[in-house]
Design an enzyme around this catalytic site. Structure first.
Site, PDB file in Angstrom:
ATOM      1  N   HIS A  37       0.834  -1.204   0.000  1.00 37.49           N
ATOM      2  CA  HIS A  37       0.000   0.000   0.000  1.00 37.49           C
ATOM      3  C   HIS A  37       0.874   1.262   0.000  1.00 37.49           C
ATOM      4  O   HIS A  37       0.560   2.241  -0.687  1.00 37.49           O
ATOM      5  CB  HIS A  37      -0.902   0.031   1.238  1.00 37.49           C
ATOM      6  CG  HIS A  37      -1.915  -1.058   1.285  1.00 37.49           C
ATOM      7  ND1 HIS A  37      -1.839  -2.103   2.169  1.00 37.49           N
ATOM      8  CD2 HIS A  37      -3.048  -1.266   0.550  1.00 37.49           C
ATOM      9  CE1 HIS A  37      -2.870  -2.904   1.991  1.00 37.49           C
ATOM     10  NE2 HIS A  37      -3.618  -2.429   1.016  1.00 37.49           N
ATOM     11  N   LYS A 164      -1.622  -6.713  -8.086  1.00 40.25           N
ATOM     12  CA  LYS A 164      -1.896  -8.032  -7.503  1.00 40.25           C
ATOM     13  C   LYS A 164      -3.357  -8.400  -7.717  1.00 40.25           C
ATOM     14  O   LYS A 164      -3.685  -9.547  -8.010  1.00 40.25           O
ATOM     15  CB  LYS A 164      -1.568  -8.056  -6.013  1.00 40.25           C
ATOM     16  CG  LYS A 164      -1.783  -9.444  -5.379  1.00 40.25           C
ATOM     17  CD  LYS A 164      -1.401  -9.468  -3.927  1.00 40.25           C
ATOM     18  CE  LYS A 164      -2.465  -8.817  -3.060  1.00 40.25           C
ATOM     19  NZ  LYS A 164      -3.709  -9.646  -3.006  1.00 40.25           N
TER      20      LYS A 164
END
Length: 295
Positions: A37, A164
């Site tokens: 993140h 992802k």
């Protein structure tokens, strides 16, 4: 870092920044933050004047109520991590700020709410019907629902998403195009642990024994990438199936080799510009996903 819980003041704050000519970058998350993140925050900082992050565990994208309840909620540590990373604004709303009672009732009844489509007939074609979509009905409607809400509140110039969740990224791109939302979607590379495991908020729920096993997922993907030049997609799928047939701790949910844009199955590498190998693995009560670009 400025912290907002309520969408009204948050929306007004950002409206002033847009009038000042600030380029707003947005990173939507469900919290339980990790360095993957933070890599999105860093990417946003490089090309935007103001970096906004949201933390919201979205109930409408969960098929399993237990999975929703167990999803880690670590707002305090997440806030500190964002502040250290140089994030400018954090938006962490309650469910009541994002959803009406009727919307939540539809989810409870197992029905898909379509109000986020704003009266348009949005269709994802096959994008939401394969892989995760096939095994988690309604999941991507919930994703599109919450992301469209966040985009309307934040109105970012750029939004940053990790690769992802490759299928999710394709869904969001399609949604933005169909709803004519004025935002640039920026895909960002997968960040991995030193042993190759793709970073995920769910990794913290792995037992020590499971954590030793799961790097085999990415190792297998890297092997498939090496073999791609000399093997057909069908042969590569057989290799993966045989590998998991010998595996007792992990169960293969799916392994697909797909077109990078349409997510349709690839039978011949030469007929596609971009090809991605996508995998989902179940270990215990957890589901881990990963992918690697083959072409």
């Amino acid at each position: 870092m400025i912290f907002f819980y309520l969408k009204g003041p948050f929306h007004e704050f950002l409206a002033k920044k847009r009038l000042e000519g600030k380029i707003i970058g947005f990173v939507p998350t469900m919290g339980a933050l990790h360095q993957g993140h933070i890599s999105l925050i860093n990417a946003a900082k490089q090309s935007c004047d103001l970096v906004v992050c949201s933390i919201f565990v979205n109930p409408t994208q969960f098929n399993n109520l237990q999975d929703l309840e167990k999803y880690p909620r670590t707002l305090d540590s997440d806030s500190k991590m964002l502040e250290q990373a140089g994030c400018d604004v954090l938006f962490a709303p309650e469910v009541s700020e994002m959803y009406t009672a009727k919307e939540l009732e539809l989810k409870a009844l197992g029905q898909e709410d379509k109000s986020w489509m704003e009266g348009k007939n949005v269709s994802f074609g096959t994008l939401d019907k394969v892989m995760e979509g096939a095994q988690r009905p309604g999941h991507f409607n919930g994703v599109a629902q919450v992301v469209s809400k966040l985009f309307r509140i934040v109105r970012p110039h750029k939004a940053f998403f990790g690769q992802k969740d490759f299928q999710q990224l394709a869904i969001i791109k399609s949604m933005v195009n169909q709803l004519l939302i004025n935002v640039e979607i920026i895909p960002c590379p997968i960040l991995r642990e030193p042993d190759g495991l793709a970073m995920s908020s769910r990794n913290v729920r792995l037992t020590p024994e499971q954590r030793k096993i799961v790097p085999a997922i990415s190792q297998l993907l890297f092997k498939i990438k090496e073999l791609q030049a000399t093997h057909s997609p069908a042969q590569l799928k057989t290799i993966v199936s045989e590998q998991f047939a010998r595996q007792t701790e992990m169960k293969l949910a799916y392994f697909e080799i797909v077109d990078g844009e349409t997510l349709t199955s690839v039978n011949d590498f030469n007929q596609h510009k971009e090809v991605v190998a996508c995998i989902a693995v179940e270990i215990g009560s957890l589901r881990l996903i990963d992918n690697v670009v083959l072409k």
